[in-house]
Motif scaffolding. Structure first.
Motif, PDB file in Angstrom:
ATOM      1  N   LYS A  47      21.663 -25.122 -18.629  1.00 59.93           N
ATOM      2  CA  LYS A  47      22.781 -24.169 -18.630  1.00 59.93           C
ATOM      3  C   LYS A  47      24.003 -24.779 -17.933  1.00 59.93           C
ATOM      4  O   LYS A  47      25.134 -24.622 -18.382  1.00 59.93           O
ATOM      5  CB  LYS A  47      22.354 -22.855 -17.960  1.00 59.93           C
ATOM      6  CG  LYS A  47      21.322 -22.103 -18.797  1.00 59.93           C
ATOM      7  CD  LYS A  47      20.709 -20.932 -18.046  1.00 59.93           C
ATOM      8  CE  LYS A  47      19.292 -21.138 -17.570  1.00 59.93           C
ATOM      9  NZ  LYS A  47      18.292 -21.532 -18.556  1.00 59.93           N
ATOM     10  N   ALA A  48      23.741 -25.503 -16.846  1.00 58.34           N
ATOM     11  CA  ALA A  48      24.856 -26.103 -16.102  1.00 58.34           C
ATOM     12  C   ALA A  48      25.542 -27.190 -16.945  1.00 58.34           C
ATOM     13  O   ALA A  48      26.775 -27.267 -16.993  1.00 58.34           O
ATOM     14  CB  ALA A  48      24.340 -26.678 -14.787  1.00 58.34           C
ATOM     15  N   GLU A  49      24.762 -28.006 -17.630  1.00 59.95           N
ATOM     16  CA  GLU A  49      25.408 -29.054 -18.435  1.00 59.95           C
ATOM     17  C   GLU A  49      26.106 -28.445 -19.651  1.00 59.95           C
ATOM     18  O   GLU A  49      27.167 -28.919 -20.071  1.00 59.95           O
ATOM     19  CB  GLU A  49      24.397 -30.132 -18.868  1.00 59.95           C
ATOM     20  CG  GLU A  49      25.133 -31.382 -19.375  1.00 59.95           C
ATOM     21  CD  GLU A  49      24.227 -32.571 -19.636  1.00 59.95           C
ATOM     22  OE1 GLU A  49      23.080 -32.383 -20.057  1.00 59.95           O
ATOM     23  OE2 GLU A  49      24.701 -33.715 -19.428  1.00 59.95           O
ATOM     24  N   PHE A  50      25.534 -27.383 -20.185  1.00 63.36           N
ATOM     25  CA  PHE A  50      26.195 -26.686 -21.291  1.00 63.36           C
ATOM     26  C   PHE A  50      27.548 -26.146 -20.824  1.00 63.36           C
ATOM     27  O   PHE A  50      28.549 -26.206 -21.554  1.00 63.36           O
ATOM     28  CB  PHE A  50      25.304 -25.552 -21.821  1.00 63.36           C
ATOM     29  CG  PHE A  50      25.913 -24.827 -22.993  1.00 63.36           C
ATOM     30  CD1 PHE A  50      25.899 -25.406 -24.260  1.00 63.36           C
ATOM     31  CD2 PHE A  50      26.530 -23.595 -22.830  1.00 63.36           C
ATOM     32  CE1 PHE A  50      26.488 -24.756 -25.344  1.00 63.36           C
ATOM     33  CE2 PHE A  50      27.113 -22.936 -23.909  1.00 63.36           C
ATOM     34  CZ  PHE A  50      27.099 -23.523 -25.171  1.00 63.36           C
ATOM     35  N   ASP A  51      27.588 -25.631 -19.604  1.00 60.58           N
ATOM     36  CA  ASP A  51      28.832 -25.116 -19.020  1.00 60.58           C
ATOM     37  C   ASP A  51      29.911 -26.220 -19.018  1.00 60.58           C
ATOM     38  O   ASP A  51      31.068 -25.984 -19.379  1.00 60.58           O
ATOM     39  CB  ASP A  51      28.514 -24.627 -17.591  1.00 60.58           C
ATOM     40  CG  ASP A  51      29.747 -24.138 -16.830  1.00 60.58           C
ATOM     41  OD1 ASP A  51      30.712 -23.706 -17.480  1.00 60.58           O
ATOM     42  OD2 ASP A  51      29.730 -24.196 -15.584  1.00 60.58           O
ATOM     43  N   ILE A  52      29.519 -27.443 -18.649  1.00 57.73           N
ATOM     44  CA  ILE A  52      30.488 -28.555 -18.649  1.00 57.73           C
ATOM     45  C   ILE A  52      30.989 -28.793 -20.080  1.00 57.73           C
ATOM     46  O   ILE A  52      32.189 -28.894 -20.322  1.00 57.73           O
ATOM     47  CB  ILE A  52      29.847 -29.852 -18.093  1.00 57.73           C
ATOM     48  CG1 ILE A  52      29.369 -29.643 -16.658  1.00 57.73           C
ATOM     49  CG2 ILE A  52      30.838 -31.032 -18.188  1.00 57.73           C
ATOM     50  CD1 ILE A  52      28.580 -30.821 -16.077  1.00 57.73           C
ATOM     51  N   PHE A  53      30.056 -28.878 -21.029  1.00 58.28           N
ATOM     52  CA  PHE A  53      30.445 -29.181 -22.414  1.00 58.28           C
ATOM     53  C   PHE A  53      31.258 -28.055 -23.045  1.00 58.28           C
ATOM     54  O   PHE A  53      32.150 -28.305 -23.853  1.00 58.28           O
ATOM     55  CB  PHE A  53      29.196 -29.505 -23.257  1.00 58.28           C
ATOM     56  CG  PHE A  53      28.819 -30.948 -23.159  1.00 58.28           C
ATOM     57  CD1 PHE A  53      28.314 -31.474 -21.981  1.00 58.28           C
ATOM     58  CD2 PHE A  53      29.002 -31.814 -24.235  1.00 58.28           C
ATOM     59  CE1 PHE A  53      28.000 -32.821 -21.870  1.00 58.28           C
ATOM     60  CE2 PHE A  53      28.694 -33.162 -24.135  1.00 58.28           C
ATOM     61  CZ  PHE A  53      28.190 -33.664 -22.949  1.00 58.28           C
ATOM     62  N   LYS A  54      30.940 -26.820 -22.656  1.00 59.35           N
ATOM     63  CA  LYS A  54      31.661 -25.697 -23.268  1.00 59.35           C
ATOM     64  C   LYS A  54      33.051 -25.527 -22.639  1.00 59.35           C
ATOM     65  O   LYS A  54      34.038 -25.384 -23.344  1.00 59.35           O
ATOM     66  CB  LYS A  54      30.839 -24.410 -23.100  1.00 59.35           C
ATOM     67  CG  LYS A  54      31.495 -23.208 -23.751  1.00 59.35           C
ATOM     68  CD  LYS A  54      30.520 -22.085 -23.987  1.00 59.35           C
ATOM     69  CE  LYS A  54      31.208 -20.824 -24.481  1.00 59.35           C
ATOM     70  NZ  LYS A  54      32.015 -21.022 -25.666  1.00 59.35           N
TER      71      LYS A  54
END
Ligand code: AVI
Length: 314
Positions: A47-54
């Motif tokens: 979820k945290a890495e998705f937050d960066i990509f999003k």
């Protein structure tokens, strides 16, 4: 695979401190359980890495110093379902960047699904999946004169012991040209109260994931592990920044692995280490980069500072 599997299981269970390699988690059942783990509220990494990509795709493009008019290859090592990457692909595509997306994976099936979903969701993105070993594919790409950006996400590097991670980085660097870039996603060192639950979710999915290794040995090597006589035990030492998962024998017992023609004894409370999940900071990252040509040029973190994507240049 089966011969390597047999040899690695034999070696690991014959050692003084028993181990089983975490790469064997990922059979069909293990893959599905890992997808479930990523949805668990405690497993913050994805979820945290998705937050960066999003939310930081524009910043990612900026720190990667991409030029809209220069063609580049966007190579992803072990692409999975591409959920995070598709955020970046969309941002690049919306701004007419000139690139080709090349996911590399050992699994033909994973690549087939990824290609279908990218074609459906981002029909103008050029995608050329490459099946095989990361380094063989990269060695081929080195022949091309185009710049390369490598994505290696999800803190997958953290599952390698430091020495192996260092070798991996050296090899990666050797397979890239001067100026090529790497986006390396890693989990950051943080307190036990956040890390431990990620490896011990309340619904017991991680426990099933860990025990699935024994199911796999039972099925593929004709063994008789009793799954009720081993428990899942994660540990985390914040000073080291390393989480480890173990299977612990709940009693004195003997297990037969018929395809090896061997028995293995387990004392009550004896541990089998099944996984290392290293967490990083800048100091550890520099150590892993070692003598390779890859240098840190930037890093982006999620809004809660749990996870970092390092931008490295060769
Ligand atoms: C794939 N890898 C980065 C995961 C991790 O966090 O080490 C594998 C995993 N093991 C238990 N939960 C997730």
């Amino acid at each position: 695979m089966n011969n390597n599997f047999q040899r690695d299981i034999d070696l690991g269970l014959s050692a003084q401190n028993k181990t089983l390699p975490s790469k064997y988690f990922y059979d069909e059942i293990g893959d599905a359980l890992f997808v479930e783990i990523m949805k668990m509220p405690e497993y913050y990494l994805t979820k945290a890495e998705f937050d960066i990509f999003k939310n930081k795709s524009q910043e990612l493009i900026k720190v990667l110093k991409l030029n809209p008019s220069t063609f580049f290859e966007l190579v992803e090592l072990g692409a999975g379902d591409g959920t995070k990457t598709k955020q970046l692909l969309k941002a690049l595509d919306d701004q007419n960047y000139n690139f080709e997306y090349m996911p590399i994976d050992i699994s033909k099936n994973a690549l087939k699904h990824l290609k279908a979903s990218v074609n459906a969701e981002l029909p103008t993105v050029r995608i050329t999946p490459k099946q095989g070993d990361y380094f063989n594919v990269l060695a081929d790409l080195k022949q091309s004169e185009h710049p390369i950006v490598v994505l290696f996400l999800g803190s997958n590097i953290g599952n390698l012991p430091d020495e192996r991670a260092k070798e991996f980085i050296q090899k990666l660097s050797d397979n890239l040209k001067v100026g090529d870039r790497v986006l390396l996603g890693v989990d950051l060192i943080k307190s036990e109260s956040i890390v431990l639950p990620a490896y011990n979710d309340a619904q017991g999915i991680t426990k099933r994931f860990n025990l699935n290794l024994l199911t796999r040995i039972n099925k593929e090597l004709d063994a008789n592990f009793d799954l009720n006589s081993f428990t899942h035990q994660p540990e985390y030492i914040e000073q080291e920044g390393i989480a480890r998962s173990f299977l612990v024998s709940t009693k004195d017992q003997t297990v037969a692995i018929r395809s090896l023609n061997k028995t293995f004894t387990f004392a009550k409370n004896e541990k089998i280490q099944t996984e290392t999940s290293r967490k990083y900071n800048d100091y550890i990252m520099k150590g892993i980069l070692g003598e390779s040509s890859l240098k840190i040029i930037d890093r982006l973190t999620d809004s809660q500072n749990l996870f970092a994507d390092y931008i490295l240049e060769n």
